[in-house]
Design an enzyme around this catalytic site. Structure first.
Site, PDB file in Angstrom:
ATOM      1  N   LYS A   1      -4.484   0.257   2.021  1.00 19.17           N
ATOM      2  CA  LYS A   1      -3.238  -0.521   1.911  1.00 19.17           C
ATOM      3  C   LYS A   1      -2.191  -0.001   2.891  1.00 19.17           C
ATOM      4  O   LYS A   1      -1.482  -0.773   3.540  1.00 19.17           O
ATOM      5  CB  LYS A   1      -2.713  -0.449   0.465  1.00 19.17           C
ATOM      6  CG  LYS A   1      -3.587  -1.228  -0.498  1.00 19.17           C
ATOM      7  CD  LYS A   1      -3.322  -0.918  -1.963  1.00 19.17           C
ATOM      8  CE  LYS A   1      -4.344  -1.670  -2.821  1.00 19.17           C
ATOM      9  NZ  LYS A   1      -4.288  -1.363  -4.243  1.00 19.17           N
TER      10      LYS A   1
ATOM     11  N   GLN B   1      -0.820   1.339  -8.866  1.00 11.97           N
ATOM     12  CA  GLN B   1      -2.276   1.375  -8.682  1.00 11.97           C
ATOM     13  C   GLN B   1      -2.977   1.504 -10.037  1.00 11.97           C
ATOM     14  O   GLN B   1      -2.683   2.408 -10.813  1.00 11.97           O
ATOM     15  CB  GLN B   1      -2.643   2.544  -7.757  1.00 11.97           C
ATOM     16  CG  GLN B   1      -4.092   2.599  -7.368  1.00 11.97           C
ATOM     17  CD  GLN B   1      -4.520   1.422  -6.489  1.00 11.97           C
ATOM     18  OE1 GLN B   1      -3.809   1.037  -5.558  1.00 11.97           O
ATOM     19  NE2 GLN B   1      -5.672   0.847  -6.791  1.00 11.97           N
TER      20      GLN B   1
ATOM     21  N   ASP C   1       1.258  -7.727  -6.486  1.00 14.30           N
ATOM     22  CA  ASP C   1      -0.125  -7.821  -6.982  1.00 14.30           C
ATOM     23  C   ASP C   1      -0.351  -9.144  -7.726  1.00 14.30           C
ATOM     24  O   ASP C   1      -1.486  -9.526  -7.983  1.00 14.30           O
ATOM     25  CB  ASP C   1      -0.395  -6.666  -7.972  1.00 14.30           C
ATOM     26  CG  ASP C   1      -1.438  -5.687  -7.445  1.00 14.30           C
ATOM     27  OD1 ASP C   1      -2.124  -6.033  -6.467  1.00 14.30           O
ATOM     28  OD2 ASP C   1      -1.546  -4.587  -8.020  1.00 14.30           O
TER      29      ASP C   1
END
Ligand code: NDP
Length: 285
Positions: A53, A97, A120
């Site tokens: 990322k 995460q 997300d």
């Protein structure tokens, strides 16, 4: 028949260069798109995903910060950090995460992230918007899959789509996005009776199970588009998908490889969402 590979790396490179140009324009407007990734603990797979990322963010000129906390970090401490970034105008995307350590409630954490920075696309508000077809942050893996199918010019409308897997982050949303594209969607899961009878009828088959070599060539309709989301590590250390690639490529018309398929596109869609968030911020500044 030998299937054409849908090359996630190549498609990502193309999208990343388009995003880099968008970032230049946003920066000219006085905003530097920025993403914060919050990690609790030292899960090696998470660390590896985060490196990917970061690399994507740097490649397109998006600011990136990693907030890394020990496994013992409490839920309240994590919620406070999220709130800090919710209020911080310098950051346009917040990603926590997953998976989180067991003592932290994942739902509470996801719901704490401002829907305006939820790159997300996991916040229930954004999930709801996706479901009714409103513009919102789309979850990265499913959105990347739709882009991959479209990239090879395959018409989605009217197709029989079978999604094997019904998780909240992959299976359910990918089926929903393909339904929004007017496919006829069937979900299969661990309680599905006679799975093969479904997979063999799929014009577009999405495998999101997390079991190595689960879908065989004989389970696939000739000419189908096969999207392999699974990432499984074999004893040899090699990565493989849910689909037996060598068999499937002799039956399918298009297929995504593992690695180099859905994975790179997932990361690229995260960068895309962060850039869109910064653009939105610039418009309301
Ligand atoms: P989950 O474990 O959350 O979900 C797996 C799904 O597979 C469940 O819905 C489960 O059914 C179903 N399933 C399990 N066994 C069977 C079976 N025997 N027959 C039919 N269905 C079955 O996984 P995720 O959705 O999070 O991830 C799926 C895979 O995709 C993993 O390998 C993961 O690593 C990978 N992944 C890859 C990404 C990428 O960027 N490439 C991103 C995210 C995930 P049930 O609901 O009934 O339990």
């Amino acid at each position: 028949m030998t299937a054409t590979i849908i090359d996630g790396k190549q498609l990502s490179a193309q999208k990343r260069s388009e995003l880099a140009q968008e970032v230049v324009r946003i920066r000219e407007g006085g905003v530097l798109p920025k993403l914060v990734v919050i990690l609790v603990g030292d899960n090696p797979a998470s660390l590896s995903y985060i490196r990917g990322k970061q690399k994507a963010a740097e490649e397109i000129g998006v600011g990136f910060k990693l907030e890394h906390f020990p496994e013992s970090f409490s839920e309240n401490e994590l919620l406070d950090i999220i709130e800090h970034y919710n209020q911080n105008d310098e950051y346009h995307g917040i990603l926590v995460q997953l998976p989180l350590p067991e003592h932290i409630n994942e739902t509470a954490v996801i719901e704490k992230i401002s829907p305006l920075k939820d790159v997300d696309g996991f916040h229930p508000i954004n999930v709801g918007r996706m479901m009714i077809g409103q513009e919102t942050f789309l979850p990265c893996t499913p959105a990347g899959i739709v882009e991959m199918i479209k990239s090879v010019g395959v018409e989605i409308a009217g197709k029989n789509v079978v999604v094997v897997g019904r998780s909240n982050i992959v299976g359910k949303p990918v089926g929903q996005l393909l339904l929004n594209e007017h496919a006829t969607v069937t979900y299969c899961h661990s309680k599905t009776d006679d799975l093969t009878s479904y997979t063999k009828g799929a014009d577009i088959l999405v495998a999101a199970v997390g079991r190595a070599n689960f879908i065989k060539g004989q389970d696939i309709k000739p000419g189908a588009v096969v999207i392999d989301v699974g990432v499984n590590r074999l004893d040899t250390g090699k990565l493989c998908g849910d689909v037996v690639f060598d068999e499937a490529k002799e039956v399918a018309s298009y297929i995504t490889p593992v690695p180099g398929g859905v994975g790179p596109m997932t990361i690229t869609m995260l960068a895309h969402n962060t850039v869109q968030s910064a653009k939105q911020f610039l418009l309301t500044k």
